[in-house]
Scaffold this motif. Structure first.
Motif, PDB file in Angstrom:
ATOM      1  N   UNK A  82       0.841  -1.204   0.000  1.00 39.35           N
ATOM      2  CA  UNK A  82       0.000   0.000   0.000  1.00 39.35           C
ATOM      3  C   UNK A  82       0.876   1.254   0.000  1.00 39.35           C
ATOM      4  N   UNK A  83       1.934   1.237   0.835  1.00 41.90           N
ATOM      5  CA  UNK A  83       2.799   2.417   0.961  1.00 41.90           C
ATOM      6  C   UNK A  83       3.556   2.689  -0.331  1.00 41.90           C
ATOM      7  N   UNK A  84       3.877   1.635  -1.040  1.00 41.09           N
ATOM      8  CA  UNK A  84       4.691   1.787  -2.249  1.00 41.09           C
ATOM      9  C   UNK A  84       3.873   2.280  -3.449  1.00 41.09           C
ATOM     10  N   UNK A  85       2.645   1.795  -3.552  1.00 39.75           N
ATOM     11  CA  UNK A  85       1.905   2.001  -4.799  1.00 39.75           C
ATOM     12  C   UNK A  85       0.818   3.073  -4.775  1.00 39.75           C
ATOM     13  N   UNK A  86       0.235   3.345  -3.615  1.00 40.74           N
ATOM     14  CA  UNK A  86      -1.041   4.076  -3.597  1.00 40.74           C
ATOM     15  C   UNK A  86      -0.926   5.587  -3.713  1.00 40.74           C
ATOM     16  N   UNK A  87      -1.949   6.164  -4.340  1.00 44.02           N
ATOM     17  CA  UNK A  87      -2.177   7.609  -4.201  1.00 44.02           C
ATOM     18  C   UNK A  87      -3.131   7.843  -3.028  1.00 44.02           C
ATOM     19  N   UNK A  88      -4.006   6.853  -2.802  1.00 38.88           N
ATOM     20  CA  UNK A  88      -5.039   6.964  -1.764  1.00 38.88           C
ATOM     21  C   UNK A  88      -5.215   5.609  -1.085  1.00 38.88           C
ATOM     22  N   UNK A  89      -5.490   5.646   0.206  1.00 44.46           N
ATOM     23  CA  UNK A  89      -5.700   4.387   0.935  1.00 44.46           C
ATOM     24  C   UNK A  89      -6.980   4.486   1.751  1.00 44.46           C
ATOM     25  N   UNK A  90      -7.771   3.410   1.719  1.00 47.70           N
ATOM     26  CA  UNK A  90      -8.860   3.253   2.683  1.00 47.70           C
ATOM     27  C   UNK A  90      -8.381   2.159   3.638  1.00 47.70           C
ATOM     28  N   UNK A  91      -8.086   2.549   4.869  1.00 49.21           N
ATOM     29  CA  UNK A  91      -7.628   1.563   5.857  1.00 49.21           C
ATOM     30  C   UNK A  91      -8.836   1.111   6.677  1.00 49.21           C
ATOM     31  N   UNK A  92      -9.216  -0.147   6.472  1.00 45.56           N
ATOM     32  CA  UNK A  92     -10.435  -0.669   7.091  1.00 45.56           C
ATOM     33  C   UNK A  92     -10.074  -1.474   8.329  1.00 45.56           C
ATOM     34  N   UNK A  93     -10.704  -1.150   9.436  1.00 44.88           N
ATOM     35  CA  UNK A  93     -10.469  -1.901  10.662  1.00 44.88           C
ATOM     36  C   UNK A  93     -11.735  -2.657  11.012  1.00 44.88           C
ATOM     37  N   UNK A  94     -11.575  -3.928  11.331  1.00 46.63           N
ATOM     38  CA  UNK A  94     -12.633  -4.717  11.935  1.00 46.63           C
ATOM     39  C   UNK A  94     -14.038  -4.439  11.397  1.00 46.63           C
ATOM     40  N   UNK A  95     -14.293  -4.861  10.184  1.00 51.15           N
ATOM     41  CA  UNK A  95     -15.605  -4.689   9.551  1.00 51.15           C
ATOM     42  C   UNK A  95     -16.114  -3.251   9.574  1.00 51.15           C
ATOM     43  N   UNK A  96     -15.292  -2.363   9.184  1.00 58.09           N
ATOM     44  CA  UNK A  96     -15.673  -0.959   9.001  1.00 58.09           C
ATOM     45  C   UNK A  96     -16.066  -0.254  10.297  1.00 58.09           C
ATOM     46  N   UNK A  97     -15.655  -0.805  11.475  1.00 56.20           N
ATOM     47  CA  UNK A  97     -15.950  -0.095  12.718  1.00 56.20           C
ATOM     48  C   UNK A  97     -15.098   1.174  12.796  1.00 56.20           C
ATOM     49  N   UNK A  98     -13.936   1.147  12.124  1.00 60.63           N
ATOM     50  CA  UNK A  98     -13.136   2.369  11.987  1.00 60.63           C
ATOM     51  C   UNK A  98     -12.502   2.363  10.600  1.00 60.63           C
ATOM     52  N   UNK A  99     -12.601   3.480   9.916  1.00 60.74           N
ATOM     53  CA  UNK A  99     -11.998   3.567   8.586  1.00 60.74           C
ATOM     54  C   UNK A  99     -11.163   4.842   8.521  1.00 60.74           C
ATOM     55  N   UNK A 100      -9.883   4.702   8.142  1.00 64.38           N
ATOM     56  CA  UNK A 100      -9.046   5.891   7.927  1.00 64.38           C
ATOM     57  C   UNK A 100      -8.949   6.123   6.422  1.00 64.38           C
ATOM     58  N   UNK A 101      -9.161   7.356   6.014  1.00 61.61           N
ATOM     59  CA  UNK A 101      -8.966   7.714   4.602  1.00 61.61           C
ATOM     60  C   UNK A 101      -7.656   8.475   4.512  1.00 61.61           C
ATOM     61  N   UNK A 102      -6.704   7.926   3.762  1.00 67.75           N
ATOM     62  CA  UNK A 102      -5.361   8.513   3.729  1.00 67.75           C
ATOM     63  C   UNK A 102      -5.047   8.956   2.304  1.00 67.75           C
ATOM     64  N   UNK A 103      -4.638  10.202   2.153  1.00 71.59           N
ATOM     65  CA  UNK A 103      -4.255  10.723   0.831  1.00 71.59           C
ATOM     66  C   UNK A 103      -2.737  10.825   0.793  1.00 71.59           C
ATOM     67  N   UNK A 104      -2.110  10.146  -0.135  1.00 71.18           N
ATOM     68  CA  UNK A 104      -0.645  10.149  -0.167  1.00 71.18           C
ATOM     69  C   UNK A 104      -0.081  10.923  -1.356  1.00 71.18           C
ATOM     70  N   UNK A 105      -0.887  11.145  -2.384  1.00 71.82           N
ATOM     71  CA  UNK A 105      -0.371  11.829  -3.581  1.00 71.82           C
ATOM     72  C   UNK A 105       0.430  10.884  -4.463  1.00 71.82           C
ATOM     73  N   UNK A 106       1.276  11.462  -5.305  1.00 67.02           N
ATOM     74  CA  UNK A 106       1.978  10.705  -6.346  1.00 67.02           C
ATOM     75  C   UNK A 106       3.023   9.739  -5.757  1.00 67.02           C
TER      76      UNK A 106
END
Ligand SMILES: Nc1ncnc2c1ncn2[C@@H]1O[C@H](COP(=O)(O)OP(=O)(O)OP(=O)(O)O)[C@@H](O)[C@H]1O
Length: 229
Positions: free
Chosen positions: A177-201
C-alpha cells in the motif's frame, strides 16, 4: 475517472460487514483498500465492481472498460496461456502481455502446467490485455515469490503512470500500500473504523518515505487486531 460511494451497507446472515460507508476519489488514482483478514475488503471491492449488490447505498464508478484480477485465478483449464488471453481479448497480442508478467516462452502451457505464482501472473496479463481504463485487483501479489513480486510491483507502477489508468487494489500488506497508492482506505474490523489517507503521487516517494508510511500503517492496523489483544 471518479469513484463515489454513498452510504453503502452490506450484511451477511444478519451480521453487518459494511456499515453506511461513504467515500470518493477522482483523477488517475491508485486506491488501496487495506486491512486485516476478514475485515470486509473483498466485500467492498465486489460491491464497487457491481458483482455484489449492496443492501443499501450506491456506487458511482466512471469506467468504460473494467479489468478484474480475482483472488482465485479464473483461467480456462483446457486453453493454453496464449489462448486464455486471446479468448477474452481477441485483438490483443498475448505475447506482449505474457512478456510483461515474465511468462514469455510459456505461451503453450496449460494452467495445470504452471505454478500457482505463474497462474496469478497469467491472470494479471489477461486483465491487462483487455485494455481497461480501470483495473480492480484483489490481493494480486499473494503467493508470488519476493523477486517476481518486486518486479511486478514495478511494472504495475509503470503501467499506471504510462497508460493513465486507475487501479483499485485490495491488500493486507501495508508495504504494498505504501509503495503504490495515491489513496488508501484503511479498514479496521468490519468498518468499525476507517481511515482515509491521501498520499499523492507514489513516484515522488523515496524509499525512506515508503518505509515510514508502511510502519505507520502497520501500527494503525495492530491497534485494532483482535489477534494481538
Ligand atoms: N457470500 C458471503 N456469505 C456469507 N458471509 C460472507 C460472504 N462473503 C463474505 N462473508 C463474510 O464477510 C466477512 C468479510 O469477508 P471479506 O472476504 O470481505 O474479508 P476480507 O477483508 O477481504 O478478508 P481476506 O483478506 O481474508 O480475504 C467475513 O467474515 C466473511 O466470512
Amino acid at each position: 475517472m471518479h469513484l463515489r460511494i454513498s452510504s453503502l451497507s452490506k450484511a451477511f446472515d444478519g451480521e453487518t460487514i459494511v456499515d453506511k460507508f461513504s467515500y470518493s476519489v477522482e483523477g488517475d488514482f491508485f486506491l488501496t483498500i487495506l486491512g486485516s483478514s476478514g475485515c470486509g475488503k473483498t466485500t467492498l471491492l465486489r460491491m464497487i465492481s457491481g458483482i455484489l449488490k449492496p443492501d443499501a447505498g450506491r456506487v458511482e464508478l466512471q469506467s468504460e472498460r473494467l479489468g478484474f484480477v480475482f483472488q482465485d485465478d479464473r483461467l480456462i483449464p483446457w486453453l493454453n496461456a496464449f489462448q486464455n488471453i486471446s479468448i477474452v481479448s481477441p485483438k490483443s497480442s498475448p505475447v506482449e502481455y505474457l512478456s510483461f508478467v515474465g511468462l514469455k516462452g510459456h505461451e503453450n502451457k496449460f494452467p495445470s502446467q504452471l505454478s500457482g505464482g505463474m497462474r496469478r501472473r497469467l491472470n494479471i496479463a489477461r486483465a491487462l490485455a483487455f485494455n481497461p481504463d480501470l483495473i480492480l485487483m484483489d490481493e494480486p501479489f499473494n503467493s508470488l515469490d519476493v523477486v517476481i513480486k518486486d518486479r511486478l510491483i514495478e511494472d504495475i507502477q509503470k503501467l499506471w503512470t504510462g497508460r493513465k489508468i486507475s487501479i483499485i487494489m485490495v491488500t493486507h500488506d501495508p508495504s504494498e500500500a505504501a509503495r503504490l497508492s495515491t489513496d488508501i482506505i484503511l479498514v479496521q474490523d468490519r468498518f468499525s473504523k476507517v481511515d482515509e489517507i491521501k498520499l499523492g503521487d507514489p513516484l515522488e516517494r523515496s524509499p525512506d518515505d515508503i518505509d515510514l508510511i508502511s510502519r505507520d500503517l502497520l501500527s494503525r492496523m495492530k491497534k485494532f487486531s483482535s489477534y494481538l489483544h
